[in-house]
Design an enzyme around this catalytic site. Structure first.
Site, PDB file in Angstrom:
ATOM      1  N   ASN A 261      10.792   3.996  -0.169  1.00  0.00           N
ATOM      2  CA  ASN A 261      10.671   2.722   0.539  1.00  0.00           C
ATOM      3  C   ASN A 261      11.424   1.590  -0.140  1.00  0.00           C
ATOM      4  O   ASN A 261      11.251   0.422   0.226  1.00  0.00           O
ATOM      5  CB  ASN A 261       9.196   2.348   0.702  1.00  0.00           C
ATOM      6  CG  ASN A 261       8.513   3.193   1.757  1.00  0.00           C
ATOM      7  OD1 ASN A 261       9.158   3.738   2.655  1.00  0.00           O
ATOM      8  ND2 ASN A 261       7.199   3.318   1.657  1.00  0.00           N
TER       9      ASN A 261
ATOM     10  N   THR B 296       0.609   7.105  -0.186  1.00  0.00           N
ATOM     11  CA  THR B 296       1.169   8.340  -0.733  1.00  0.00           C
ATOM     12  C   THR B 296       0.399   8.672  -2.005  1.00  0.00           C
ATOM     13  O   THR B 296       0.499   7.931  -2.999  1.00  0.00           O
ATOM     14  CB  THR B 296       2.664   8.169  -1.035  1.00  0.00           C
ATOM     15  OG1 THR B 296       3.342   7.783   0.174  1.00  0.00           O
ATOM     16  CG2 THR B 296       3.266   9.473  -1.555  1.00  0.00           C
TER      17      THR B 296
ATOM     18  N   ARG C 245       0.790  -1.244   0.000  1.00  0.00           N
ATOM     19  CA  ARG C 245       0.000   0.000   0.000  1.00  0.00           C
ATOM     20  C   ARG C 245       0.817   1.286   0.000  1.00  0.00           C
ATOM     21  O   ARG C 245       0.241   2.374  -0.039  1.00  0.00           O
ATOM     22  CB  ARG C 245      -0.979   0.062   1.182  1.00  0.00           C
ATOM     23  CG  ARG C 245      -2.101  -0.948   1.121  1.00  0.00           C
ATOM     24  CD  ARG C 245      -3.299  -0.512   1.931  1.00  0.00           C
ATOM     25  NE  ARG C 245      -2.994  -0.333   3.351  1.00  0.00           N
ATOM     26  CZ  ARG C 245      -3.865   0.119   4.247  1.00  0.00           C
ATOM     27  NH1 ARG C 245      -5.080   0.473   3.873  1.00  0.00           N
ATOM     28  NH2 ARG C 245      -3.526   0.224   5.525  1.00  0.00           N
ATOM     29  N   ASP C 246       2.141   1.212   0.009  1.00  0.00           N
ATOM     30  CA  ASP C 246       2.919   2.457  -0.016  1.00  0.00           C
ATOM     31  C   ASP C 246       4.243   2.252  -0.745  1.00  0.00           C
ATOM     32  O   ASP C 246       5.296   2.680  -0.275  1.00  0.00           O
ATOM     33  CB  ASP C 246       3.164   2.965   1.400  1.00  0.00           C
ATOM     34  CG  ASP C 246       3.507   4.460   1.434  1.00  0.00           C
ATOM     35  OD1 ASP C 246       3.176   5.169   0.456  1.00  0.00           O
ATOM     36  OD2 ASP C 246       4.110   4.917   2.432  1.00  0.00           O
ATOM     37  N   VAL C 247       4.192   1.589  -1.898  1.00  0.00           N
ATOM     38  CA  VAL C 247       5.390   1.407  -2.718  1.00  0.00           C
ATOM     39  C   VAL C 247       5.754   2.744  -3.352  1.00  0.00           C
ATOM     40  O   VAL C 247       4.942   3.357  -4.042  1.00  0.00           O
ATOM     41  CB  VAL C 247       5.170   0.337  -3.804  1.00  0.00           C
ATOM     42  CG1 VAL C 247       6.382   0.250  -4.720  1.00  0.00           C
ATOM     43  CG2 VAL C 247       4.887  -1.015  -3.168  1.00  0.00           C
TER      44      VAL C 247
END
Length: 199
Positions: free
Chosen positions: A17, A53, A11-13
Site C-alpha cells: 500500500n 493484514t 489499519r492496513d499499512v
C-alpha cells in the site's frame, strides 16, 4: 502523519500500500479500511473477518480494540523491519492469526539485532515502535521518522527486492513529517486518487 492529523487510522499499512509515483511522491493507498481514531470496535466478529493484514497488525488490532495512530506506527515499523532484515519481527509469512496474536500477547518484545545495516538510533526507534504494548510506543511517528532521516542511515542490499521496499519505507516516513524540508515533497494531506493520500 497527514492521515493521522485528519483523525484517521489507516489499519492496513504494508509495503503493497506504499506506492511511489514517477514524480517521486509516495502515496499511501487503499484507505478502504480507514476509520476515525478511537472509534469503538464493531460487534465481535470471527477472527477470520477482522480487518487488516495479520502479519502487520498490532495486538490491539488483533483483539478488535479501538485504535489510534500507534496502530499504524506498529504496522509501518513491521514493514521497515522486514525491508531491512528480510523477515517480519513477530512471525513469518503464512503464520496464522492465532499464532501471531499469541506471540504478541505472550511476549517478549522483539529485539532488533545490532548490525551495520541499522544505526543505533534507528534500532532504538524501531524497537519502541514494535512494542506489543501500545502504551510503550511513542505517541506519534516523529521519533521513528527522525531516526530514518538522520545522517548515517544506509539502504542495505537484501534478497528478494527488499532494497526497493526499504527505500520506499524511508521515502514514506520522510514525506510524512518533514514537509517542505523533505527531499521527496511538501506534505499536503491532499487526496490524490481515491482511495489514496498524497504526501
Amino acid at each position: 502523519q497527514a492521515i493521522h492529523d485528519a483523525g484517521l487510522v489507516h489499519r492496513d499499512v504494508k509495503p503493497e500500500n506504499l506506492l511511489l509515483g514517477r514524480d517521486g511522491r509516495l502515496r499511501v493507498a487503499d484507505l478502504g479500511l480507514a476509520i476515525t481514531a478511537g472509534s469503538p470496535s464493531p460487534e465481535p466478529a470471527p477472527e477470520t473477518l477482522r480487518p487488516g493484514t495479520p502479519g502487520y497488525m498490532p495486538l490491539e488490532q488483533h483483539r478488535g480494540e479501538p485504535l489510534d495512530a500507534r496502530a499504524d506506527q506498529f504496522s509501518l515499523a513491521v514493514a521497515i523491519h522486514e525491508a531491512l532484515l528480510g523477515h517480519r519481527p513477530y512471525g513469518s509469512r503464512g503464520a496464522s492469526r492465532e499464532s501471531l496474536q499469541a506471540r504478541l500477547a505472550e511476549g517478549p518484545a522483539v529485539e532488533i539485532p545490532r548490525t551495520p545495516a541499522i544505526p543505533p538510533r534507528l534500532r532504538r526507534a524501531l524497537a519502541a515502535s514494535l512494542s506489543p504494548d501500545r502504551s510503550s510506543r511513542p505517541a506519534s511517528l516523529l521519533p521513528l521518522i527522525e531516526a530514518l532521516v538522520s545522517p548515517g542511515v544506509s539502504r542495505p542490499s537484501t534478497v528478494g527486492g527488499s532494497l526497493a521496499v526499504a527505500a520506499s519505507a524511508m521515502l514514506l516516513v520522510m514525506a510524512m513529517v518533514r514537509g517542505s524540508g523533505s527531499p521527496v515533497a511538501r506534505a499536503e494531506a491532499a487526496v490524490w486518487l481515491p482511495p489514496a493520500y498524497e504526501f
